[in-house]
Design a protein around this motif. Sequence first.
Motif, mmCIF file in Angstrom:
data_model
loop_
_atom_site.group_PDB
_atom_site.id
_atom_site.type_symbol
_atom_site.label_atom_id
_atom_site.label_comp_id
_atom_site.label_asym_id
_atom_site.label_seq_id
_atom_site.Cartn_x
_atom_site.Cartn_y
_atom_site.Cartn_z
ATOM 1 N N UNK A 104 -76.306 12.091 3.204
ATOM 2 C CA UNK A 104 -77.082 13.001 2.362
ATOM 3 C C UNK A 104 -76.409 14.363 2.274
ATOM 4 N N UNK A 105 -75.902 14.851 3.399
ATOM 5 C CA UNK A 105 -75.220 16.143 3.402
ATOM 6 C C UNK A 105 -73.946 16.081 2.564
ATOM 7 N N UNK A 106 -73.185 15.004 2.721
ATOM 8 C CA UNK A 106 -71.977 14.809 1.912
ATOM 9 C C UNK A 106 -72.343 14.810 0.423
ATOM 10 N N UNK A 107 -73.389 14.064 0.067
ATOM 11 C CA UNK A 107 -73.792 13.957 -1.341
ATOM 12 C C UNK A 107 -74.193 15.314 -1.908
ATOM 13 N N UNK A 108 -74.910 16.106 -1.115
ATOM 14 C CA UNK A 108 -75.305 17.437 -1.580
ATOM 15 C C UNK A 108 -74.078 18.283 -1.901
ATOM 16 N N UNK A 109 -73.156 18.341 -0.971
ATOM 17 C CA UNK A 109 -71.966 19.177 -1.195
ATOM 18 C C UNK A 109 -71.140 18.652 -2.370
ATOM 19 N N UNK A 110 -71.071 17.344 -2.517
ATOM 20 C CA UNK A 110 -70.256 16.770 -3.593
ATOM 21 C C UNK A 110 -70.936 16.926 -4.956
ATOM 22 N N UNK A 111 -72.215 16.588 -5.024
ATOM 23 C CA UNK A 111 -72.924 16.586 -6.303
ATOM 24 C C UNK A 111 -73.331 17.979 -6.777
ATOM 25 N N UNK A 112 -73.776 18.823 -5.854
ATOM 26 C CA UNK A 112 -74.282 20.141 -6.237
ATOM 27 C C UNK A 112 -73.192 21.210 -6.217
ATOM 28 N N UNK A 113 -72.337 21.188 -5.219
ATOM 29 C CA UNK A 113 -71.332 22.240 -5.067
ATOM 30 C C UNK A 113 -69.909 21.774 -5.364
ATOM 31 N N UNK A 114 -69.770 20.492 -5.756
ATOM 32 C CA UNK A 114 -68.470 19.929 -6.140
ATOM 33 C C UNK A 114 -67.434 20.054 -5.019
ATOM 34 N N UNK A 115 -67.891 19.924 -3.787
ATOM 35 C CA UNK A 115 -67.004 19.995 -2.633
ATOM 36 C C UNK A 115 -66.721 18.590 -2.128
ATOM 37 N N UNK A 116 -65.469 18.331 -1.839
ATOM 38 C CA UNK A 116 -65.042 17.012 -1.368
ATOM 39 C C UNK A 116 -65.087 16.971 0.159
ATOM 40 N N UNK A 117 -66.272 16.710 0.707
ATOM 41 C CA UNK A 117 -66.529 16.594 2.138
ATOM 42 C C UNK A 117 -66.439 17.937 2.857
#
Length: 342
Positions: A104-117
């Motif tokens: 869930x944390x990975x998905x938040x950073x990837x989907x909302x902030x466009x961060x790759x892990x």
Amino acid sequence: MHIHTPACPCFIIPSSMLRKLAIQADGAERQRLLEQLERSAFLRGQRAASGLAAPGLLVAPGVRHRTVYDAHHGTRLPGKLVRTETAAPVTDTAVNEAFDGAGTTYDFYQQILKRNSIDGRGMGIDSSVHYSKRFNNAFWNGRQMVYGDGDGKLFTGFTHALDVIAHELTHGVTQYTVPGGGLVYDGQSGALNESMSDVFGAVVKQWHAKQTVRKADWLIGAGIMTPAVGKALRSMADPGNAKLTWSGDDQPGTMRGYVEGGDVHTNSGIPNHAFYLAAMKLGGHSWDKAAPIWYQALSLLHPDATFADAAQATVKAAELRHGAGSGEAAAVQGAWHEVGVV
């Protein structure tokens, strides 16, 4: 160039809290808490000497790579591999919760902030559960997540609180995003380090629950402690409110209560409250405007950043995202003014 590194592991339970609980306890319970304080101090020293960890396995954006290990109540990490990205859930609840919370944390950073892990380059997320015996803490050690089970009397375990998982993983995000190797884990920069983790821990929890800023409870660590201790570790809406948190909560919400030489978990209440006020002023969901502004501000900080530096960085980030003189920039400036930083 000298590289500063935060003196982590960065723990969810403050050492000051364990110390206060130890004073109130007696016999074997007091001894166990004092031993955990010693282990925490040892781990911090071990991390400070090691510098930044080399990144783990790197994968493409949007592709999770999670592994969970079982420490079998020992202290040697990572332990025995018990779940990988392609494996089905296991019978051990702590393993599944650590796995799901990391996802869930990975998905938040990837989907909302466009961060790759965690490191922005696809770093695999490793977690170890069942660390030590009746260990009352969870921490990010610079390269992986580590979870104790709690002793059952004071704390009930740490993997079932999504905001705790996101909080600790965000220490890794801060480590890899603030130029110079993260925020030094001492003084105001240390309090900012803790606050950034509380901010994104709260936002990930709200995002997962699809809550607006007005529906959210703004509590950190609700549900990880027994009723005998309290309801939560911290409140971002009302720092220091022992009715919402626990009897020893000493967090100030403004600079009027700033504790000189205080624990990083204590003074983090001030920037925590600034984020809460900014999010409330901006309205809607915390991940729409407030969180992206705070995230962009990370790259504008430096290892020894003060609260004033954070205020300047978040206002600058708001201006970069929404324009100079925008309502968003004014909301952020106003929040820091309310807590007495600017």
